[in-house]
Structure formats: C-alpha cells, structure tokens
Design a protein around this motif. Structure first.
Motif, mmCIF file in Angstrom:
data_model
loop_
_atom_site.group_PDB
_atom_site.id
_atom_site.type_symbol
_atom_site.label_atom_id
_atom_site.label_comp_id
_atom_site.label_asym_id
_atom_site.label_seq_id
_atom_site.Cartn_x
_atom_site.Cartn_y
_atom_site.Cartn_z
ATOM 1 N N VAL A 173 -43.237 32.242 122.946
ATOM 2 C CA VAL A 173 -44.082 31.312 122.193
ATOM 3 C C VAL A 173 -45.529 31.757 122.353
ATOM 4 O O VAL A 173 -45.997 32.020 123.472
ATOM 5 C CB VAL A 173 -43.930 29.864 122.703
ATOM 6 C CG1 VAL A 173 -44.846 28.927 121.916
ATOM 7 C CG2 VAL A 173 -42.485 29.405 122.578
ATOM 8 N N MET A 174 -46.227 31.870 121.237
ATOM 9 C CA MET A 174 -47.622 32.312 121.245
ATOM 10 C C MET A 174 -48.510 31.181 120.751
ATOM 11 O O MET A 174 -48.224 30.526 119.748
ATOM 12 C CB MET A 174 -47.775 33.545 120.354
ATOM 13 C CG MET A 174 -49.036 34.345 120.583
ATOM 14 S SD MET A 174 -48.916 35.958 119.746
ATOM 15 C CE MET A 174 -50.523 36.635 120.168
ATOM 16 N N LYS A 175 -49.594 30.947 121.456
ATOM 17 C CA LYS A 175 -50.547 29.900 121.088
ATOM 18 C C LYS A 175 -51.956 30.407 121.355
ATOM 19 O O LYS A 175 -52.259 30.876 122.452
ATOM 20 C CB LYS A 175 -50.279 28.627 121.901
ATOM 21 C CG LYS A 175 -51.114 27.424 121.481
ATOM 22 C CD LYS A 175 -50.669 26.183 122.244
ATOM 23 C CE LYS A 175 -51.454 24.956 121.805
ATOM 24 N NZ LYS A 175 -51.007 23.734 122.517
ATOM 25 N N ALA A 176 -52.792 30.329 120.324
ATOM 26 C CA ALA A 176 -54.195 30.752 120.441
ATOM 27 C C ALA A 176 -54.326 32.152 121.039
ATOM 28 O O ALA A 176 -55.183 32.407 121.888
ATOM 29 C CB ALA A 176 -54.985 29.744 121.258
ATOM 30 N N LEU B 247 -44.363 22.699 121.269
ATOM 31 C CA LEU B 247 -44.615 24.087 121.641
ATOM 32 C C LEU B 247 -45.865 24.648 120.975
ATOM 33 O O LEU B 247 -46.433 25.627 121.436
ATOM 34 C CB LEU B 247 -43.422 24.960 121.242
ATOM 35 C CG LEU B 247 -42.073 24.641 121.916
ATOM 36 C CD1 LEU B 247 -40.979 25.525 121.333
ATOM 37 C CD2 LEU B 247 -42.167 24.825 123.430
ATOM 38 N N PHE B 248 -46.275 24.023 119.874
ATOM 39 C CA PHE B 248 -47.365 24.552 119.089
ATOM 40 C C PHE B 248 -48.673 23.803 119.300
ATOM 41 O O PHE B 248 -49.681 24.150 118.745
ATOM 42 C CB PHE B 248 -47.006 24.535 117.598
ATOM 43 C CG PHE B 248 -45.698 25.245 117.310
ATOM 44 C CD1 PHE B 248 -45.638 26.625 117.259
ATOM 45 C CD2 PHE B 248 -44.537 24.523 117.110
ATOM 46 C CE1 PHE B 248 -44.446 27.269 117.008
ATOM 47 C CE2 PHE B 248 -43.337 25.172 116.863
ATOM 48 C CZ PHE B 248 -43.288 26.535 116.805
ATOM 49 N N GLN C 68 -41.210 31.641 111.169
ATOM 50 C CA GLN C 68 -41.617 30.239 111.135
ATOM 51 C C GLN C 68 -40.412 29.301 111.122
ATOM 52 O O GLN C 68 -40.518 28.149 111.537
ATOM 53 C CB GLN C 68 -42.491 29.975 109.900
ATOM 54 C CG GLN C 68 -43.838 30.678 109.922
ATOM 55 C CD GLN C 68 -44.804 30.067 110.931
ATOM 56 O OE1 GLN C 68 -44.525 29.040 111.537
ATOM 57 N NE2 GLN C 68 -45.934 30.709 111.126
ATOM 58 N N ASN C 69 -39.272 29.790 110.628
ATOM 59 C CA ASN C 69 -38.048 28.995 110.673
ATOM 60 C C ASN C 69 -37.487 29.104 112.088
ATOM 61 O O ASN C 69 -36.655 29.957 112.392
ATOM 62 C CB ASN C 69 -37.039 29.512 109.643
ATOM 63 C CG ASN C 69 -35.816 28.622 109.510
ATOM 64 O OD1 ASN C 69 -35.369 28.023 110.486
ATOM 65 N ND2 ASN C 69 -35.272 28.530 108.307
ATOM 66 N N HIS D 41 -47.916 28.874 115.968
ATOM 67 C CA HIS D 41 -48.551 28.246 114.817
ATOM 68 C C HIS D 41 -49.233 29.300 113.949
ATOM 69 O O HIS D 41 -49.480 30.438 114.383
ATOM 70 C CB HIS D 41 -49.565 27.201 115.283
ATOM 71 C CG HIS D 41 -50.658 27.763 116.148
ATOM 72 N ND1 HIS D 41 -51.785 28.374 115.640
ATOM 73 C CD2 HIS D 41 -50.783 27.825 117.505
ATOM 74 C CE1 HIS D 41 -52.565 28.772 116.620
ATOM 75 N NE2 HIS D 41 -51.979 28.467 117.776
ATOM 76 N N ASN D 42 -49.561 28.931 112.727
ATOM 77 C CA ASN D 42 -50.319 29.831 111.863
ATOM 78 C C ASN D 42 -51.656 30.149 112.516
ATOM 79 O O ASN D 42 -52.359 29.256 112.974
ATOM 80 C CB ASN D 42 -50.557 29.184 110.494
ATOM 81 C CG ASN D 42 -49.303 29.148 109.647
ATOM 82 O OD1 ASN D 42 -48.418 29.978 109.798
ATOM 83 N ND2 ASN D 42 -49.209 28.168 108.763
ATOM 84 N N GLY D 43 -52.002 31.422 112.567
ATOM 85 C CA GLY D 43 -53.249 31.830 113.197
ATOM 86 C C GLY D 43 -53.158 32.037 114.689
ATOM 87 O O GLY D 43 -54.179 32.265 115.353
ATOM 88 N N ALA D 44 -51.932 31.992 115.233
ATOM 89 C CA ALA D 44 -51.760 32.162 116.683
ATOM 90 C C ALA D 44 -51.988 33.599 117.129
ATOM 91 O O ALA D 44 -52.177 33.852 118.325
ATOM 92 C CB ALA D 44 -50.362 31.702 117.112
ATOM 93 N N GLY D 45 -51.937 34.550 116.184
ATOM 94 C CA GLY D 45 -52.149 35.949 116.538
ATOM 95 C C GLY D 45 -50.896 36.786 116.532
ATOM 96 O O GLY D 45 -50.919 37.953 116.954
#
Length: 235
Positions: A210-213, A234-235, A196-197, A38-42
């Motif tokens: 997959v990256m989250k937070a 996933l997000f 992002q696509n 997601h946006n801001g995930a790092g």
C-alpha cells in the motif's frame, strides 16, 4: 523463493518536487505482487523510476542480482522486464499482427516469433480473430489485451502492469485479470501490478504493498487484504 526484483530506498520526482520517498519492495520469481494507493500516491512515478523512464534520485533497483538502477528502459527490456503503461501503448494505424512484429523486432533471435505469437493467441483468441484488423478499431478490452500480448511475445520474466483496468468495463477487466493469472501459472511470468480495482488486485496477488503520499505504508498478503472486507482506511 528467490528474488527477481528488489527495489531499495527509491527516491524520485519531477524537477524539484519529490514524489517517491524511500520506497522499498520486492518480487520473487513467478510471483504476482500488487501496488495500490490513492490517486497521486506516486505509484506510476515509482514504476517509471524502476523501469528507467525517470531517473531515480536515490536508491537502487536490483534485478536478478544485477544493479540496473541507471540502466535505460531498452536494457531492462532486453533483460526480461516489460512495462505496460496505463495509456494504450499500441500503434493504431497498424494491424494487430503488425503491432506484434514491431514489439518483437529488437529481439536478437527472430526465429521464435511464430511460436511465441501462437502462444499469445492462445491466451488471447480475440487477437487471433482480429489479426488483420487495425489496432485503432479494437475495443478497449482488446486494445489492453494487445498491449499485454506485445509484451508476452518477448517472454519476459517480469511484466509491469500500470492500471490495466483503466478505461475498461468491469467485465472486460475481469477477463484481462483472468488471463494475467493464467499467464502467471502457465509461463511462470512474474507480475508487478498497479490497480485501482483493489478486490481483483488482492485476488490476483500473493502480496500487496500500500502506497500513500509517496511512501510504502503497509505490506500484507492478498488473502489478508481480502479478509479486511473494507479498505477505505488504507488510503
């Protein structure tokens, strides 16, 4: 497959704010690996820490068996890593060819410029047509092609692409994605791509993280990702 790049337990951030938490990932010789989130995930922060634009707090970056964690971007560039940021990293007031010359001028051996430029124009015929045109007058897709072409001119072993679809129409990005796949096949250039696509990213990539937070939460093959059909969870 021998590993080209290994990132181990990377931590990074800005000031006192930690953004990247214990990120570990790898990319093999000639492999395309995706990084989504997601946006801001790092994701971009991780890229900057890997490339040396941001000093990692902890962890290490191993490239071709050498620890380059503390190496500046220039040394990583000379080692064969080229980072294409999300923003258009070109010189608007110079022509397409002049941008290419600027990208190549730090190479120790200048004799390969002509042959390498011909190869880049082979991948991007539009750039050859616009060789004498100011970069600032190019379309968004052509500007993205120029940014990638400036990197390919140096024959990198690893191309790091940060959201190449940014600002492009779906058709323009599909064209860029097909060229990235062709470059990978023809030159054996490994690619680490933030995108992002997600569907196109999965189609391109042999593996996807997959990256989250700020953390890696999943690693799967691109084909396994495509079989999911939906990816919002996933997000």
């Amino acid at each position: 497959m021998s590993m080209l790049l290994e990132v181990n337990n990377l931590k990074a951030g800005y000031g006192a704010k930690q953004v990247v938490h214990d990120v570990s990932l790898s990319i093999g010789e000639g492999e395309i690996v995706g990084l989504i989130g997601h946006n801001g995930a790092g994701k971009s922060t991780a890229f900057q820490a890997i490339y040396g634009l941001l000093k990692p707090w902890e962890g290490n970056v191993i490239y071709q068996g050498a620890d380059l964690t503390s190496s500046p971007p220039g040394k990583k560039l000379d080692a064969g890593i080229y980072h294409v940021p999300q923003e258009y990293f070109i010189f608007d007031d110079f022509t397409v060819k002049e941008n290419m010359e600027i990208a190549y001028f730090t190479m120790k051996d200048q004799s390969g410029f002509g042959a390498n430029l011909d190869d880049v124009y082979g991948f991007f015929p539009k750039l050859a047509e616009r060789e004498s045109q100011l970069a600032g007058t190019l379309s968004g897709g052509e500007r993205r092609m120029l940014g990638i072409g400036m990197g390919l001119l140096r024959r990198p072993k690893l191309l790091m692409l940060d959201e190449p679809s940014s600002g492009l129409s779906p058709v323009a990005f599909q064209n860029v994605a097909e060229i990235v796949s062709q470059v990978n096949r023809d030159l054996g250039t490994a690619v680490l791509i933030i995108e992002q696509n997600v569907k196109v990213c999965f189609e391109l990539s042999s593996r996807v993280y997959v990256m989250k937070a700020g953390r890696i939460t999943l690693e799967e093959s691109g084909q396994e990702m495509l079989k999911r059909g939906e990816w919002w969870d996933l997000f």
